[in-house]
Design a protein around this motif. Structure first.
Motif, short mmCIF file in Angstrom:
data_model
loop_
_atom_site.label_atom_id
_atom_site.label_comp_id
_atom_site.label_asym_id
_atom_site.label_seq_id
_atom_site.Cartn_x
_atom_site.Cartn_y
_atom_site.Cartn_z
N GLU A 1 0.81 -1.22 0.00
CA GLU A 1 0.00 0.00 0.00
C GLU A 1 0.85 1.27 0.00
O GLU A 1 0.43 2.31 -0.53
N LYS B 1 -8.15 -8.34 -7.33
CA LYS B 1 -9.55 -8.36 -6.91
C LYS B 1 -10.02 -6.96 -6.49
O LYS B 1 -9.22 -6.05 -6.27
N ALA B 2 -11.33 -6.81 -6.36
CA ALA B 2 -11.91 -5.51 -6.04
C ALA B 2 -11.49 -5.01 -4.66
O ALA B 2 -11.46 -3.80 -4.41
N ASP B 3 -11.15 -5.95 -3.76
CA ASP B 3 -10.75 -5.53 -2.41
C ASP B 3 -9.23 -5.45 -2.24
O ASP B 3 -8.73 -5.38 -1.12
N ASN B 4 -8.51 -5.44 -3.35
CA ASN B 4 -7.05 -5.32 -3.30
C ASN B 4 -6.67 -4.06 -2.50
O ASN B 4 -7.18 -2.97 -2.77
N PRO B 5 -5.80 -4.18 -1.49
CA PRO B 5 -5.48 -3.02 -0.64
C PRO B 5 -4.87 -1.85 -1.39
O PRO B 5 -5.11 -0.69 -1.03
N VAL C 1 -7.79 -0.19 -3.17
CA VAL C 1 -8.61 0.54 -2.20
C VAL C 1 -7.97 1.90 -1.89
O VAL C 1 -8.65 2.94 -1.88
N LYS C 2 -6.66 1.90 -1.67
CA LYS C 2 -5.98 3.16 -1.36
C LYS C 2 -5.97 4.11 -2.55
O LYS C 2 -6.16 5.32 -2.40
N ARG D 1 -8.18 4.37 -4.81
CA ARG D 1 -9.50 4.97 -4.93
C ARG D 1 -9.72 6.03 -3.85
O ARG D 1 -10.33 7.08 -4.11
N GLU D 2 -9.21 5.78 -2.66
CA GLU D 2 -9.33 6.76 -1.58
C GLU D 2 -8.61 8.06 -1.92
O GLU D 2 -9.06 9.16 -1.57
#
Length: 452
Positions: free
Chosen positions: A56, A73-77, A80-81, A83-84
Motif C-alpha cells: 500500500e 480483486k476488487a478488495d485489493n489493498p 482501495v488506497k 480509490r481513496e
C-alpha cells in the motif's frame, strides 16, 4: 509520467510496463505471484518487485496513473488506497487508449483468428519499415515483446471480448475506439462470462458502435452470424469492407494466393488463415499499402506461436500444434490441415482445458468439429476439472457432443501416451490442439520421435 501496475506479473501487463519504461516513464509494480517468463523479463528491465505481495505504501498521491490487471480483486489493498486518494485508475485497454488518442487505431476483434490477423498486419508493416505501436496476444518472430508504445502514428491491437478488469466488467475491445476495425467471425465462447449467445452477440454490436465516425469495418462475410449482425445494425457514418477467402491454388502442399492481380506463395495455409490474410490486406490497404508490397511481405510470414505451428516435419509426416479450443477454431484448424494434405491420414488430438470446453452444457457446440479427422482424440484431465471446481465430465457426454464416429476419449495422460505410441504415422499429419499442456505430456519429444 509516474505509473504503477497492480498485478504487474500478468502476461500482457508486464509487457506494457516494460514498454512504458522504455518510453521513459517512471514505472513501479507489485503482484502476489510472478511466474516465468514475466519474472525474468521484469528483472532484465529492472522492474521486478523487491518483494512479492501488495504494498500500500507504493500508492502515493503523485502517481499519474494506476493500471489494474485482471488478477487483482476488487478488495485489493492497493486498489482501495488508490480509490481513496482519487487517483486515475485504468484497466489495461483503457490505458492503451490513453496512450493512443493521437494515433490511427487498427483493432482486430472476433471469436477466432484475432492473434493471427493482428500478427499478419504487424509483420507486413515491419517488413515495409513503417512505424507503428502494437498489442498482440502471442510471441512473434522479429518482435522483442508483445506490447510496444512509442510516438508512432499508428497502433495495431488485438481486441479481446473478455472483461477488462475486476472493476470494469465490459469487454476489453469496447475501450479501444478503432478507426480501422476488423471482425473475423462470431462463435459463442467464454460462457462463464456470457451465459447466453445473445449476451455474447451484443458485445460485438457494441464494438461496431465504438468505431470512430468515418472509420471502416472490415468483416468476414462468410460468417452468417456476423453478416446478419452487420446487415441488421448498419451505420451510415462508417464504411464497410466485406471479405472472404481470396483467390488461391494449392499444389504439393504449397498455397499460392492472388490479390488484385498480384500472386505469391505463402507459408501459412487453410481457409481460415487465408481469410485472416485477406482481412490483414484490407487493413494495410487502408494504411496506404499497395498489393505488391503486401504480398511480398506476407509471403514469409510463418504464423504466430502455437497457431498451426509446425513442430516437426519429415518426408511423409508433419506435426503441428495449435491454440484451437473453441468449436469453430477446432473445426477450422482440422479442415485446414486436411485441405493442405488431402491424401494424408489426419490424427487430431484436442485437449479440453477452458471453462467453456469442460462444461457439459456446452459440449453440443462441438458437434461436427472433428468430422474431417481420420483419427480423432479428445483429452481432458480430472485435475483441470478440480482446479476450476467443476463437476465430473463423463466420457459418454463428450462422445455424444462431438458426434464423431470412432472418437477416442482419454482423461489419463499415460493412456493417451500409450495410444499415441501405438499408431502408425506413415503418410500422415498429426495435429495437437490445446490452450493447455496436456497435463505435462511431452508432445515436443513425441513430435521429434515420429518424423521420418
Amino acid at each position: 509520467m509516474r505509473v504503477h501496475f497492480i498485478s504487474i506479473g500478468g502476461s500482457v501487463m508486464h509487457q506494457l510496463a516494460i514498454a512504458l519504461r522504455q518510453k521513459g516513464y517512471q514505472v513501479t509494480g507489485t503482484d502476489d505471484e510472478i511466474f516465468e517468463p514475466a519474472k525474468s523479463n521484469l528483472e532484465k528491465a529492472g522492474l521486478l518487485p523487491l518483494k512479492i505481495g501488495w504494498q500500500e505504501d507504493m500508492i502515493t498521491a503523485d502517481l499519474d496513473a494506476v493500471i489494474l490487471g485482471m488478477h487483482a480483486k476488487a478488495d485489493n489493498p492497493e486498489l482501495v488506497k488508490a480509490r481513496e486518494l482519487g487517483l486515475k485508475i485504468y484497466s489495461f485497454p483503457e490505458y492503451i487508449y490513453q496512450e493512443s488518442k493521437q494515433k490511427k487505431r487498427v483493432i482486430v476483434g472476433g471469436s477466432h483468428g484475432k492473434t493471427t490477423t493482428t500478427s499478419m498486419i504487424m509483420h507486413v508493416l515491419q517488413q515495409q519499415h513503417q512505424a507503428f505501436d502494437y498489442l498482440v496476444g502471442a510471441k512473434l518472430d522479429g518482435f522483442a515483446q508483445s506490447v510496444n508504445i512509442t510516438d508512432a502514428p499508428v497502433i495495431v491491437c488485438e481486441g479481446d471480448e473478455y472483461p477488462a478488469s475486476a472493476l470494469e466488467k465490459r469487454p476489453k475491445f469496447h475501450f479501444l475506439f478503432p478507426h480501422v476495425a476488423i471482425l473475423t467471425g462470431i462463435a459463442w465462447d467464454h460462457i462463464n462470462v456470457f451465459p447466453t449467445f445473445d449476451i455474447y452477440l451484443e458485445q460485438f454490436r457494441i464494438f461496431i458502435d465504438k468505431i470512430e465516425k468515418d472509420g471502416i469495418l472490415i468483416y468476414n462475410e462468410t460468417d452468417p452470424v456476423l453478416k446478419e449482425l452487420v446487415n441488421s445494425h448498419h451505420r451510415t457514418d462508417i464504411r464497410y469492407q466485406p471479405y472472404g477467402v481470396p483467390a488461391h491454388t494449392i499444389e504439393n502442399g504449397k498455397t499460392r494466393i492472388q490479390l488484385e492481380g498480384v500472386e505469391g506463395d505463402m507459408q501459412v495455409f487453410g481457409n481460415h488463415n487465408l481469410m485472416n490474410l485477406n482481412a490483414a490486406w484490407y487493413a494495410c490497404k487502408e494504411l496506404g499499402m499497395q498489393a505488391a508490397d503486401f504480398v511480398k511481405a506476407i509471403s514469409n510470414f510463418k504464423g504466430a506461436a502455437k497457431r498451426l505451428e509446425l513442430m516437426a516435419a519429415g518426408k511423409t509426416v508433419n506435426v503441428y500444434r495449435d491454440f484451437a479450443h473453441a468449436p469453430s477454431k477446432v473445426k477450422a484448424t482440422i479442415e485446414a490441415v486436411k485441405q493442405q494434405y488431402p491424401t494424408r491420414a489426419l490424427y487430431a488430438v484436442l485437449e479440453l482445458h477452458t471453462y467453456s470446453s469442460l462444461n457439459e452444457q456446452f459440449m453440443q457446440e462441438y458437434k461436427g468439429a472433428m468430422d474431417k479427422a481420420d483419427h480423432a482424440v479428445v483429452f481432458y484431465s480430472k485435475h483441470a476439472l478440480e482446479l476450476k471446481r467443476m463437476p465430473d465430465l463423463p466420457a459418454d457426454i463428450v462422445k455424444a457432443g462431438f458426434a464423431k464416429e470412432g472418437l477416442q476419449v482419454f482423461t489419463d495422460k499415460d493412456l493417451l501416451w500409450q495410444w499415441l505410441q501405438q499408431q502408425t504415422y506413415t503418410n500422415a499429419s498429426v495435429l495437437f490442439m490445446s490452450s493447455g499442456v496436456y497435463d505435462g505430456l511431452d508432445i515436443t519429444g513425441f513430435a521429434a520421435g515420429i518424423v521420418d
